[in-house]
Scaffold this motif. Structure first.
Motif, PDB file in Angstrom:
ATOM      1  N   PRO A 108       0.830  -1.208   0.000  1.00 51.62           N
ATOM      2  CA  PRO A 108       0.000   0.000   0.000  1.00 51.62           C
ATOM      3  C   PRO A 108       0.863   1.256   0.000  1.00 51.62           C
ATOM      4  CG  PRO A 108       0.011  -0.993   2.199  1.00 51.62           C
ATOM      5  CD  PRO A 108       0.814  -1.897   1.303  1.00 51.62           C
ATOM      6  N   VAL A 109       0.269   2.381  -0.430  1.00 52.92           N
ATOM      7  CA  VAL A 109       1.065   3.581  -0.689  1.00 52.92           C
ATOM      8  C   VAL A 109       1.648   4.249   0.545  1.00 52.92           C
ATOM      9  CG1 VAL A 109      -0.009   4.147  -2.873  1.00 52.92           C
ATOM     10  CG2 VAL A 109      -0.948   5.109  -0.774  1.00 52.92           C
ATOM     11  N   GLY A 110       1.044   4.134   1.674  1.00 50.04           N
ATOM     12  CA  GLY A 110       1.554   4.816   2.859  1.00 50.04           C
ATOM     13  C   GLY A 110       1.299   6.313   2.791  1.00 50.04           C
ATOM     14  N   ASP A 111       2.114   7.085   3.515  1.00 59.01           N
ATOM     15  CA  ASP A 111       1.851   8.528   3.641  1.00 59.01           C
ATOM     16  C   ASP A 111       2.615   9.383   2.633  1.00 59.01           C
ATOM     17  OD1 ASP A 111       4.395   8.287   4.668  1.00 59.01           O
ATOM     18  OD2 ASP A 111       3.942   9.237   6.582  1.00 59.01           O
ATOM     19  N   ARG A 112       3.302   8.768   1.678  1.00 58.07           N
ATOM     20  CA  ARG A 112       4.036   9.550   0.662  1.00 58.07           C
ATOM     21  C   ARG A 112       3.114  10.108  -0.408  1.00 58.07           C
ATOM     22  NH1 ARG A 112       8.620   6.482  -2.071  1.00 58.07           N
ATOM     23  NH2 ARG A 112       8.711   8.470  -3.167  1.00 58.07           N
TER      24      ARG A 112
END
Length: 128
Positions: A108-112
């Motif tokens: 998953p993309v995360g906070d970036r």
């Protein structure tokens, strides 16, 4: 990333994948196509299904801000979504001849990657 076995795909009536429903405690948490959890408190199954059906896939066409490895934020668009990774490119403002950079994030993309309006710092774009 291979999906955990507990992630249950949720599809629209036409078969299009809209996200996953994941058991958590006595309820369920929904995850969008970027792999982001949509709520902290678990929902019941019907509410989880409704959450993803209401979300749809239109948010993928929105403009996002990406934090690069250098720590700057750039204006991007999503071009590919899968559990193998998320493909992004500079927002070219519709100019097909504009030189653009492409980016790849793990799923998953995360906070970036955040919606443009949620970027915590100034965002660079091809037009700036």
């Amino acid at each position: 990333m291979p999906l955990p076995e507990t992630w249950m795909p949720q599809r629209r009536e036409d078969g299009e994948l809209v996200g996953w429903i994941v058991p958590q405690g006595d309820g369920f948490v929904t995850h969008d196509l970027l792999g982001r959890a949509r709520q902290e408190a678990p929902l019941d199954w019907l509410d989880a299904e409704e959450d993803l059906e209401n979300l749809g896939i239109g948010y993928l066409a929105e403009i996002y801000a990406l934090r690069t490895g250098a720590g700057e934020w750039v204006r991007v668009r999503v071009v590919e979504v899968s559990t193998d990774g998320i493909g992004l490119k500079d927002d070219d403002f519709g100019d097909i001849g504009a030189p653009v950079s492409s980016y790849r994030l793990p799923f998953p993309v995360g906070d970036r990657l955040v919606p443009l309006a949620d970027a915590p710092a100034p965002v660079r774009s091809l037009m700036s």
